[in-house]
Design a protein around this motif. Sequence first.
Motif, mmCIF file in Angstrom:
data_model
loop_
_atom_site.group_PDB
_atom_site.id
_atom_site.type_symbol
_atom_site.label_atom_id
_atom_site.label_comp_id
_atom_site.label_asym_id
_atom_site.label_seq_id
_atom_site.Cartn_x
_atom_site.Cartn_y
_atom_site.Cartn_z
ATOM 1 N N VAL A 30 3.748 -9.054 -3.226
ATOM 2 C CA VAL A 30 4.079 -7.811 -2.525
ATOM 3 C C VAL A 30 3.151 -6.747 -3.071
ATOM 4 O O VAL A 30 2.970 -6.628 -4.286
ATOM 5 N N ARG A 102 10.227 -13.758 -2.894
ATOM 6 C CA ARG A 102 9.910 -12.436 -2.346
ATOM 7 C C ARG A 102 10.838 -11.329 -2.830
ATOM 8 O O ARG A 102 10.409 -10.206 -3.048
ATOM 9 N N PHE A 106 9.446 -7.804 -4.153
ATOM 10 C CA PHE A 106 9.713 -6.533 -3.468
ATOM 11 C C PHE A 106 10.376 -5.534 -4.408
ATOM 12 O O PHE A 106 9.966 -4.371 -4.487
ATOM 13 N N GLU A 110 8.667 -1.949 -5.801
ATOM 14 C CA GLU A 110 9.301 -0.660 -5.525
ATOM 15 C C GLU A 110 9.655 0.064 -6.826
ATOM 16 O O GLU A 110 9.434 1.271 -6.954
#
Length: 163
Positions: A30, A102, A106, A110
């Motif tokens: 990501v 994933r 993610f 973030e």
Amino acid sequence: MAVFVQTEDFDVSTELAKMRAGKPAIGAVVSFVGLVRDLNDGLDVQAMELEHYPGMTEKSLDDIVQQAGQRWQLLDTLVIHRVGVLQPLDQIVLVAVASAHRGQAFAACEFIMDYLKTQAPFWKKEQTSQGARWVDAREADDHALNKWQLAGTISTNSGKEPV
């Protein structure tokens, strides 16, 4: 795990390929790329200058990457942040996170970006049609950081002041 603070631009495809090379356990990458906008708070932005404290900035970024690694099972992490004078459409930052799954990638991406926006020792000065002005963190950025503080402990020393 790598952190770079540099004046030079970066190629996202090249950086992600280097991150993945020879690591078949990676199931997800990501990434986030931040760009210079041409409009901020209703004013035209002609350029943005980013300043930092060499050494302190890299240490601050290393610390947040380490904190992300303690929260999630990460296989690799990359942070590239540019400094100097940048123009609208120029790339400012790349945060890339690799993991087996994933969800972890993610969340970690973030988390790193939310910390970087509010706590990393960078200072932004915009050149606008109304003159130069310093840019502060937005209230929304502080709220984004708060969700991580509620979910667990992170360092709240911004690195903007000597310790």
